[in-house]
Design an enzyme around this catalytic site. Structure first.
Site, mmCIF file in Angstrom:
data_model
loop_
_atom_site.group_PDB
_atom_site.id
_atom_site.type_symbol
_atom_site.label_atom_id
_atom_site.label_comp_id
_atom_site.label_asym_id
_atom_site.label_seq_id
_atom_site.Cartn_x
_atom_site.Cartn_y
_atom_site.Cartn_z
ATOM 1 N N CYS A 26 31.437 2.090 23.187
ATOM 2 C CA CYS A 26 29.992 2.648 23.273
ATOM 3 C C CYS A 26 30.548 3.943 23.608
ATOM 4 O O CYS A 26 31.394 4.631 23.172
ATOM 5 C CB CYS A 26 29.159 1.768 24.343
ATOM 6 S SG CYS A 26 29.924 1.775 25.924
ATOM 7 N N HIS A 534 60.685 9.541 32.231
ATOM 8 C CA HIS A 534 60.240 9.560 31.007
ATOM 9 C C HIS A 534 61.289 10.012 29.842
ATOM 10 O O HIS A 534 61.645 11.205 29.913
ATOM 11 C CB HIS A 534 58.916 10.098 30.628
ATOM 12 C CG HIS A 534 58.324 9.659 29.316
ATOM 13 N ND1 HIS A 534 58.643 10.042 28.242
ATOM 14 C CD2 HIS A 534 57.421 8.509 28.930
ATOM 15 C CE1 HIS A 534 58.000 9.616 27.314
ATOM 16 N NE2 HIS A 534 56.999 8.580 27.909
#
Length: 611
Positions: A26, A534
């Protein structure tokens, strides 16, 4: 924001692609229907950068994201391959199924309706001011454009409902289209009795309707499943859709459509009765409760009522009015917090969130980021919404289009015959003033947003040193070619261009996360530092190729233990940047996170000074 990586994390933490039954969005949320919600990692989902909140209600797993939800959704759908076939048992309650189906079918359509509605208002303003004549060809053409947004509503709803019910979406659109076919429109206009195979058909006008389309596509989904079981494979390509059309279309016109129209008319009549005889009581009660409906994600279930009222009565005197009171109250509560707090972080968040809510009526950032967290501002918004709702009910305020109420959408309160814009402004002012004062008086505890860590979190006189997990050349985090890490959203840290494909534990720690792809690992160090290591940029797309994890989640490791091995040269040859980013994800718990001044480091070298 790195949307591809964000979506990878979302998919992984909601239980993987196989656990996703459907997903729509939405204005501010991704709305998942999961096969098994218990397999989703709620805490991990909440901690994904870019997600404001998690709401589990009405059979939906809702991720509140904000204004950029469409970009996240577009990236998400690229990564998902969700089958329309639903053989899994749906264990949701009947209420959850109904609410989930309504919101899932209507949510994707709402932006289109809002755009078309504001276009109609713009056209009205141009004619009222004499800039454009309603007899001109330009007016006729523009009016055709914006009317299309409403006239073919059964088509848009049919298309999105088919996805929710696991049916062919183009057949769903077909069911919507056939109800607004020129031949049927002419039959309704003429008004003479009409029969199909001797069975009378009720002459219902289906343009701009919602409920008949949802019900018809729901029944069609079962017809399609039944047809699929009996049609031979060799003729399925044409026989299956043909039979679905031949069965579902007459059933729609003879039974389902009239039932849906009866429901729509009944709801509209009940709403108008409530407005005419008790609006000054019902509207303030609904305005006080509306923020909680938003918080659990079922406010969209009220959309069909509002849309039906606008389509059939020409105005909505209840749902949009309630939304106006609630939206302005949320905005005012957040504004009051921004002016009262002495916390710079909260002040900035609350002020920007209030502006978003005031201008566009998008209240999720204010609600989830500020008011719900502080609790008392949420109660204050209920008070202000109720006071404004009482005034709006007495003034009998009306909205003439379906759009999210805010300052930028003020023209929604004007029609050719009536002008309620001044009443709307008065309602907004009352909601703002009443909520602002209530928030100021009730106060709030903003210690959660403390700019500096509490004594319980860390002894400020103590310093910590984090070792480098890799061997290589040090570079500032701001220089890496990844906006998410370079901007500091994930936390402060440093990057190392590796010269060796090995990652070692930078301290005694517990492994809090070990990605299946091997490209990232989370650690909780003994000194309370939460670390994310990472490896590479966009290397998640390698799906674990060239990465070899050596530890598992929840495993305890010692300084220097090997965590991950990776094929450095192979990753480079594939065109990926192998830079390793070392991020302190709980940077806000510390005063400083400072990289060392060395240009080169070994895996035993000091890398980050934390104090």
């Amino acid at each position: 924001m790195n949307y591809p990586e964000m979506c990878e994390q979302i998919i992984e933490n909601v239980g993987g692609e196989k656990n996703i039954q459907s997903v729509v969005h939405c204005a501010t949320r991704l709305r998942f229907v999961l096969k098994d919600e218990s397999t989703a990692d709620d805490e991990a989902v909440k901690n994904i950068p870019g997600i404001l909140s998690l709401v589990k209600k009405a059979g939906q797993y809702q991720l509140v994201i904000g204004n950029n939800v469409d970009q996240v959704y577009n990236e998400l759908t690229k990564k998902l391959n969700i089958s329309n076939e639903r053989n899994e048992k749906d264990n949701r309650s009947l209420f959850d199924k109904i609410i989930g189906s309504i919101t899932g079918s209507i949510s994707p359509v709402i932006p289109l309706l809002a755009g078309a509605g504001m276009g109609k208002v713009l056209l009205l303003i141009l004619t009222l001011t004499g800039i454009l004549s309603d007899a001109s060809q330009t007016y006729v053409f523009l009016n055709m454009i914006f009317d299309t947004g409403f006239y073919f509503m059964p088509v848009y709803v049919g298309f999105s409902a088919a996805k929710i019910f696991g049916a062919n979406q183009y057949l769903g659109a077909f069911i919507g289209l056939v109800t607004v076919h020129p031949t049927w429109v002419e039959l309704v206009s003429v008004g003479e009795p009409f029969q199909f195979l001797g069975i009378g058909m009720e002459l219902v006008k289906y343009s701009s309707t919602l409920v008949p389309a949802i019900l018809s596509v729901w029944i069609m989904s079962y017809i399609e499943k039944g047809v699929r079981k009996v049609v031979p494979e060799m003729i399925k390509v044409f026989a299956e859709p043909m039979l679905v059309m031949l069965i579902a279309t007459p059933l729609t016109f003879i039974v389902i459509g009239p039932i849906g129209d009866f429901i729509s008319q009944g709801v509209a009549n009940a709403s108008m009765f409530l407005f005419n005889h008790g609006g000054f009581i019902a509207i303030p009660i609904l305005a006080a409760a509306y923020p909680w409906l938003v918080s659990i994600g079922i406010h969209k279930a009220l959309s069909p009522i509002s849309i039906a009222l606008v389509a059939e009565q020409g105005f909505d005197p209840i749902i949009r009015v309630v939304a106006l009171c609630a939206n302005m109250s949320q905005a005012a509560a957040s504004l009051s917090v921004s002016l009262k707090t002495k916390n710079s972080k909260l002040r900035s968040l609350a002020f920007s969130s209030s502006i978003t809510a005031f201008l566009g009526g998008i209240t999720e950032p204010a609600m989830y980021g500020v008011n719900l967290k502080l609790k008392r501002p949420m109660y204050a918004s209920m008070i202000g919404g109720a006071v404004a709702g009482l005034v709006a009910g007495l003034l009998k305020l009306k909205a003439f289009i379906y759009v999210t109420p805010g300052i930028l959408s003020l023209p929604m309160w004007i029609s050719k015959e009536e002008n309620y814009i001044w009443f709307a402004i008065l309602t907004m002012v009352i909601a703002t003033v009443a909520t602002f004062i209530a928030t100021w008086i009730l106060g709030f505890d903003d210690s959660e947003f403390a700019d500096t860590p509490s004594k319980e979190k860390i002894n400020l006189s103590e310093k910590y040193m984090v070792k480098s997990p890799v061997k290589g050349n040090v570079q500032p985090l701001t220089e890496v070619n990844d906006e998410t890490f370079a901007s500091g959203i994930m936390g402060k840290g440093v990057a190392v261009d590796p010269t060796e494909g090995k990652v070692f534990a930078p301290g005694n720690a517990v492994v809090t996360a070990m990605f299946n792809t091997g490209h990232a690992i989370g650690l909780q160090l003994d000194n309370d530092v939460e670390l994310l290591i990472h490896i590479g940029i966009d290397t998640v797309s390698l799906n674990g190729e060239h990465f070899f994890g050596k530890v598992k989640k929840d495993q305890e490791v010692k300084t220097g233990d090997l965590l991950v091995e990776f094929d450095l040269e192979a990753i480079k040859e594939l065109g990926y940047d192998p830079v390793v980013m070392i991020i302190v994800t709980n940077s806000n718990d510390f005063l400083e996170v400072l990289p060392v001044e060395e240009n080169q480091v070994e895996n035993t070298s000091d890398l980050l000074l934390i104090a």
